[in-house]
Design an enzyme around this catalytic site. Structure first.
Site, PDB file in Angstrom:
ATOM      1  CG  ASP A  72     -27.055 -10.140  -6.842  1.00  0.00           C
ATOM      2  OD1 ASP A  72     -27.024  -9.101  -5.420  1.00  0.00           O
ATOM      3  OD2 ASP A  72     -27.264  -9.418  -7.775  1.00  0.00           O
ATOM      4  CD  GLU A  96     -26.099  -3.585  -5.830  1.00  0.00           C
ATOM      5  OE1 GLU A  96     -25.716  -3.090  -6.009  1.00  0.00           O
ATOM      6  OE2 GLU A  96     -25.030  -4.532  -5.853  1.00  0.00           O
TER       7      GLU A  96
HETATM    8 ZN   LIG Z   1     -22.315  -5.095  -3.637  1.00  0.00          ZN
END
Ligand SMILES: [Zn+2]
Length: 392
Positions: A82, A144
């Site tokens: 992401d 994340e």
């Molecule tokens: Zn990162």
């Protein structure tokens, strides 16, 4: 017959072109599934066993676990798929079109950190399962940048992956074995409003918060005098008073006051313990005032990470890069991989200065050194008899 992956530049182009923004704001949040599916196709084409692990709570988010070889130990090359949201107006070129200018590859996720996963595929292109004495696992995670739900899903499933891990977050190709944690807490004081002309008409939440602020600053001093780690540029845990709001009018007693704080603990400090200490202190500070106080975590928090400098992954990373392993100020998925029994080093091609910025880029001259480094790491941890170490 599975297809071979395209060339490196085309892989990078495709990874950048697939939007995979993650955000705590639902208006910006997108899935990453298309990215992990693309990586999965490429790795399947190279003979990896490919597993797509759905992430609870979102149909569009998933982790990719791709494995070559078998055994108990092995190396995990990990990265998140992401990106942070982007501000269109700040970009010189389309953030989803990889564009090379002045020796730099611009695009959202070039530095942080979809490119790393393309470089990993490039590094394993000629690898054969028969050459491996220990498994090689490629892990591509979801989410994340927002809730770490991808890494948490791995921990939840107690998914064993390997003994050593390299996370390719931007560290300028220098190994990192230490980072602080992060937690953000809201503290709310509730009182009673009333006309300001007579204090007995109400109970001032703002005055209660004044006591709390004093106490928190005194507590910070205590915590900082007890916890010092000189390996960090800022060698103490920090506590920032970042936001406060209370009351509505000068002539009304303040009924409600809210404070947000950010704490960055050192390795060895525990987030739940810190929360527990605050939860004990704050009601005591308000004593007999009759004011109520409550705490809420603004996000689940990220634990600090420490991998012992004697660990083979730290030692080999230092040898191969010629740089001593160091501490950084940003968090990673490392603590979750540690929970799964891995020794973790953060080591990737980007520079953190370009992460989370418009015109994010990766210097083109980092590509080949990264591929070479990854191949050497794989050789040391998956192929060389002498270096292959089993999980205890
Ligand atoms: Zn990162």
């Amino acid at each position: 017959m599975p297809q071979q992956p395209p060339g490196l530049m085309q892989m990078l182009e495709e990874l950048i072109a697939i939007p995979s923004v993650s955000s705590v704001n639902p208006a910006f949040d997108q899935g990453n599934r298309a990215v992990v599916e693309r990586l999965g196709e490429w790795l399947h084409g190279l003979g990896f066993a490919v597993e797509i692990q759905p992430v609870p709570g979102s149909a569009d988010k998933a982790n990719l676990i791709a494995t070559l070889g078998r055994g108990e130990g092995g190396l995990v090359l990990a990265g998140h798929t992401d990106t942070v949201p982007y501000d269109d107006s700040g970009w010189t070129s389309d953030p989803f079109v990889l564009s090379e200018r002045d020796g730099r590859l611009y695009g959202l996720g070039t530095c942080d950190m979809k490119s790393f996963l393309g470089l990993v595929v490039e590094a394993v292109r000629d690898l054969r399962a028969e050459d491996l004495k220990q498994p090689l696992v490629i892990l591509a995670t979801a989410d994340e940048e927002s809730g770490m739900t991808g890494a948490k899903a791995l921990v939840e499933a107690e998914r064993r992956l390997g003994r050593y891990a390299v996370i390719g977050e931007p560290t300028g190709l220098q190994p990192v074995h230490l980072h602080k944690g992060v937690m953000m807490e809201a503290i709310r004081v509730r009182g009673r409003s009333g006309h300001s002309s007579d204090p007995s008409f109400g109970n001032s939440a703002l005055e209660g918060m004044h006591r709390i602020l004093n106490d928190i600053l005194a507590w910070r001093q205590q915590v900082q005098s007890r916890n010092v780690d000189r390996r960090f540029d800022v060698p103490v845990p920090t506590l920032n008073l970042g936001y406060i709001h209370g009351g509505d009018n000068p002539n009304r007693i303040c009924a409600h006051c809210e404070l947000h704080i950010d704490i960055r603990p050192l390795p060895g400090m525990n987030l739940d313990e810190l929360r527990g200490l605050l939860a004990q202190r704050l009601p005591r500070v308000l004593g007999e005032t009759g004011l109520a106080v409550e705490m809420e975590s603004l996000f689940p928090g990220l634990p600090p990470m420490e991998t012992p400098s004697g660990s083979p992954i730290v030692q080999v990373a230092e040898q191969l890069t010629g740089s001593e392993s160091r501490a950084v100020a940003f968090g990673t998925e490392g603590p979750y991989l540690r929970d799964l029994g891995m020794d973790v080093v953060v080591l990737g091609p980007g520079d953190i200065a370009q992460a989370h910025q418009p015109d994010e880029y990766l210097a083109a001259d980092r590509l080949q050194p990264t591929v070479d480094l990854l191949r050497r790491l794989i050789r040391r941890f998956c192929m060389d008899e002498a270096e292959v170490r089993h999980a205890p």
